[in-house]
Scaffold this motif. Sequence first.
Motif, PDB file in Angstrom:
ATOM      1  N   HIS A  38      -0.840  -7.223  -7.537  1.00 51.39           N
ATOM      2  CA  HIS A  38      -2.212  -7.056  -7.057  1.00 51.39           C
ATOM      3  C   HIS A  38      -2.740  -8.355  -6.452  1.00 51.39           C
ATOM      4  CE1 HIS A  38      -3.082  -2.996  -8.531  1.00 51.39           C
ATOM      5  NE2 HIS A  38      -2.252  -3.274  -9.511  1.00 51.39           N
ATOM      6  N   ASP A  39      -3.446  -8.217  -5.322  1.00 46.89           N
ATOM      7  CA  ASP A  39      -4.107  -9.365  -4.700  1.00 46.89           C
ATOM      8  C   ASP A  39      -5.225  -9.866  -5.621  1.00 46.89           C
ATOM      9  OD1 ASP A  39      -4.323 -10.402  -1.476  1.00 46.89           O
ATOM     10  OD2 ASP A  39      -5.993 -10.893  -2.822  1.00 46.89           O
ATOM     11  N   ILE A  40      -5.363 -11.162  -5.713  1.00 45.40           N
ATOM     12  CA  ILE A  40      -6.346 -11.764  -6.613  1.00 45.40           C
ATOM     13  C   ILE A  40      -7.782 -11.575  -6.100  1.00 45.40           C
ATOM     14  CG2 ILE A  40      -6.472 -14.095  -5.623  1.00 45.40           C
ATOM     15  CD1 ILE A  40      -6.006 -15.158  -8.488  1.00 45.40           C
ATOM     16  N   ALA A  96       0.576  -7.387   7.857  1.00 43.82           N
ATOM     17  CA  ALA A  96       1.282  -8.649   7.634  1.00 43.82           C
ATOM     18  C   ALA A  96       0.737  -9.679   8.615  1.00 43.82           C
ATOM     19  CB  ALA A  96       2.784  -8.468   7.830  1.00 43.82           C
ATOM     20  N   ASN A  97       0.064 -10.685   8.095  1.00 45.74           N
ATOM     21  CA  ASN A  97      -0.424 -11.771   8.936  1.00 45.74           C
ATOM     22  C   ASN A  97       0.707 -12.757   9.194  1.00 45.74           C
ATOM     23  OD1 ASN A  97      -3.178 -11.006   9.174  1.00 45.74           O
ATOM     24  ND2 ASN A  97      -3.513 -11.654   7.057  1.00 45.74           N
ATOM     25  N   ALA A  98       0.715 -13.302  10.402  1.00 43.92           N
ATOM     26  CA  ALA A  98       1.749 -14.288  10.746  1.00 43.92           C
ATOM     27  C   ALA A  98       1.161 -15.312  11.699  1.00 43.92           C
ATOM     28  CB  ALA A  98       2.960 -13.603  11.388  1.00 43.92           C
ATOM     29  N   GLN A 104      -3.056 -16.385   8.561  1.00 45.64           N
ATOM     30  CA  GLN A 104      -2.149 -16.360   7.406  1.00 45.64           C
ATOM     31  C   GLN A 104      -2.433 -17.576   6.535  1.00 45.64           C
ATOM     32  OE1 GLN A 104       2.045 -16.588   8.340  1.00 45.64           O
ATOM     33  NE2 GLN A 104       2.670 -16.398   6.204  1.00 45.64           N
ATOM     34  N   GLU A 105      -2.680 -17.319   5.254  1.00 47.31           N
ATOM     35  CA  GLU A 105      -3.033 -18.416   4.337  1.00 47.31           C
ATOM     36  C   GLU A 105      -1.858 -18.866   3.488  1.00 47.31           C
ATOM     37  OE1 GLU A 105      -6.303 -17.053   2.022  1.00 47.31           O
ATOM     38  OE2 GLU A 105      -7.710 -17.126   3.713  1.00 47.31           O
ATOM     39  N   VAL A 106      -1.046 -17.920   3.059  1.00 52.95           N
ATOM     40  CA  VAL A 106       0.061 -18.276   2.159  1.00 52.95           C
ATOM     41  C   VAL A 106       1.361 -18.221   2.955  1.00 52.95           C
ATOM     42  CG1 VAL A 106       1.285 -17.703   0.048  1.00 52.95           C
ATOM     43  CG2 VAL A 106      -1.185 -17.349   0.175  1.00 52.95           C
ATOM     44  N   PRO A 107       2.098 -19.333   3.028  1.00 54.67           N
ATOM     45  CA  PRO A 107       3.265 -19.409   3.905  1.00 54.67           C
ATOM     46  C   PRO A 107       4.549 -18.861   3.270  1.00 54.67           C
ATOM     47  CG  PRO A 107       2.857 -21.566   2.976  1.00 54.67           C
ATOM     48  CD  PRO A 107       1.762 -20.665   2.460  1.00 54.67           C
ATOM     49  N   LEU A 109       6.265 -14.879   3.479  1.00 52.57           N
ATOM     50  CA  LEU A 109       6.048 -13.548   4.053  1.00 52.57           C
ATOM     51  C   LEU A 109       5.498 -12.579   3.009  1.00 52.57           C
ATOM     52  CD1 LEU A 109       6.369 -11.337   6.208  1.00 52.57           C
ATOM     53  CD2 LEU A 109       8.732 -11.060   5.423  1.00 52.57           C
ATOM     54  N   HIS A 110       4.426 -11.874   3.384  1.00 54.00           N
ATOM     55  CA  HIS A 110       3.867 -10.854   2.497  1.00 54.00           C
ATOM     56  C   HIS A 110       3.292  -9.731   3.324  1.00 54.00           C
ATOM     57  CE1 HIS A 110       0.916 -14.068   3.183  1.00 54.00           C
ATOM     58  NE2 HIS A 110      -0.030 -13.147   3.140  1.00 54.00           N
ATOM     59  N   VAL A 111       3.419  -8.523   2.779  1.00 55.00           N
ATOM     60  CA  VAL A 111       2.800  -7.345   3.383  1.00 55.00           C
ATOM     61  C   VAL A 111       1.680  -6.901   2.454  1.00 55.00           C
ATOM     62  CG1 VAL A 111       3.143  -4.912   3.971  1.00 55.00           C
ATOM     63  CG2 VAL A 111       4.864  -6.604   4.624  1.00 55.00           C
ATOM     64  N   HIS A 112       0.473  -6.792   3.020  1.00 57.86           N
ATOM     65  CA  HIS A 112      -0.659  -6.260   2.261  1.00 57.86           C
ATOM     66  C   HIS A 112      -0.576  -4.734   2.269  1.00 57.86           C
ATOM     67  CE1 HIS A 112      -3.238 -10.035   2.468  1.00 57.86           C
ATOM     68  NE2 HIS A 112      -2.388 -10.269   3.446  1.00 57.86           N
ATOM     69  N   VAL A 113      -0.869  -4.115   1.125  1.00 56.67           N
ATOM     70  CA  VAL A 113      -1.007  -2.658   1.031  1.00 56.67           C
ATOM     71  C   VAL A 113      -2.459  -2.388   0.620  1.00 56.67           C
ATOM     72  CG1 VAL A 113      -0.204  -0.535  -0.050  1.00 56.67           C
ATOM     73  CG2 VAL A 113       1.387  -2.468   0.244  1.00 56.67           C
TER      74      VAL A 113
HETATM   75  P1  AMP Z   1      -2.923 -13.972   4.004  1.00 56.41           P
HETATM   76  O1  AMP Z   1      -4.250 -14.389   4.547  1.00 56.41           O
HETATM   77  O2  AMP Z   1      -2.335 -12.786   4.743  1.00 56.41           O
HETATM   78  O3  AMP Z   1      -1.951 -15.138   3.909  1.00 56.41           O
HETATM   79  O4  AMP Z   1      -3.180 -13.415   2.554  1.00 56.41           O
HETATM   80  C1  AMP Z   1      -3.008 -14.166   1.394  1.00 56.41           C
HETATM   81  C2  AMP Z   1      -3.522 -13.321   0.244  1.00 56.41           C
HETATM   82  O5  AMP Z   1      -3.034 -13.870  -0.964  1.00 56.41           O
HETATM   83  C3  AMP Z   1      -5.033 -13.254   0.132  1.00 56.41           C
HETATM   84  O6  AMP Z   1      -5.466 -11.895   0.224  1.00 56.41           O
HETATM   85  C4  AMP Z   1      -5.318 -13.866  -1.252  1.00 56.41           C
HETATM   86  O7  AMP Z   1      -6.386 -13.232  -1.925  1.00 56.41           O
HETATM   87  C5  AMP Z   1      -4.001 -13.658  -1.966  1.00 56.41           C
HETATM   88  N1  AMP Z   1      -3.713 -14.566  -3.070  1.00 56.41           N
HETATM   89  C6  AMP Z   1      -3.808 -15.912  -3.064  1.00 56.41           C
HETATM   90  N2  AMP Z   1      -3.430 -16.411  -4.252  1.00 56.41           N
HETATM   91  C7  AMP Z   1      -3.076 -15.350  -5.017  1.00 56.41           C
HETATM   92  C8  AMP Z   1      -2.585 -15.214  -6.357  1.00 56.41           C
HETATM   93  N3  AMP Z   1      -2.400 -16.264  -7.157  1.00 56.41           N
HETATM   94  N4  AMP Z   1      -2.335 -13.959  -6.824  1.00 56.41           N
HETATM   95  C9  AMP Z   1      -2.536 -12.890  -6.026  1.00 56.41           C
HETATM   96  N5  AMP Z   1      -2.983 -12.954  -4.750  1.00 56.41           N
HETATM   97  C10 AMP Z   1      -3.253 -14.166  -4.265  1.00 56.41           C
END
Ligand code: AMP
Length: 127
Positions: A38-40, A96-98, A104-107, A109-113
Amino acid sequence: MAVQSLEPYDDNNIFARILRGEIPARKVYEDEFALAFHDINPQAPTHVLVIPKGRYVSWADFAAGAPDALIAGFIRAVGKTAEALGVVADGYRLLANAGPHSHQEVPHLHVHVFAGRPLGPMLVRHD
Ligand code: AMP
């Protein structure tokens, strides 16, 4: 902070730390290829992230460098995550942000659902 699409993988990014078990996550689905949690900061009633088990910054990085079995396993894991969440019948959105324009915040790869309500227009318009 946005990331560059071709930046080297940072082993200390937050999702790498979740994969190593250093940071807790509310897991939805896991197999040898992927982890879903789950997204935080949920943006919909259901908001889950699916990440591959590998050192990939972005979709381009993953598509170019991941073994075929991991690519197939990751795609299947996204489908299994939607099934595990029970959102297939009512529908869901994958995103998926890239790179910088996507914010994109977390470097890693992630797919949001996203699911749990009608999700509105695909993108917010700024013009
Ligand atoms: P993005 O902007 O596509 O890189 O999305 C990064 C996502 O990661 C955001 O929706 C954040 O809320 C989520 N996120 C950041 N840290 C955590 C964490 N520790 N656990 C779960 N989700 C996180």
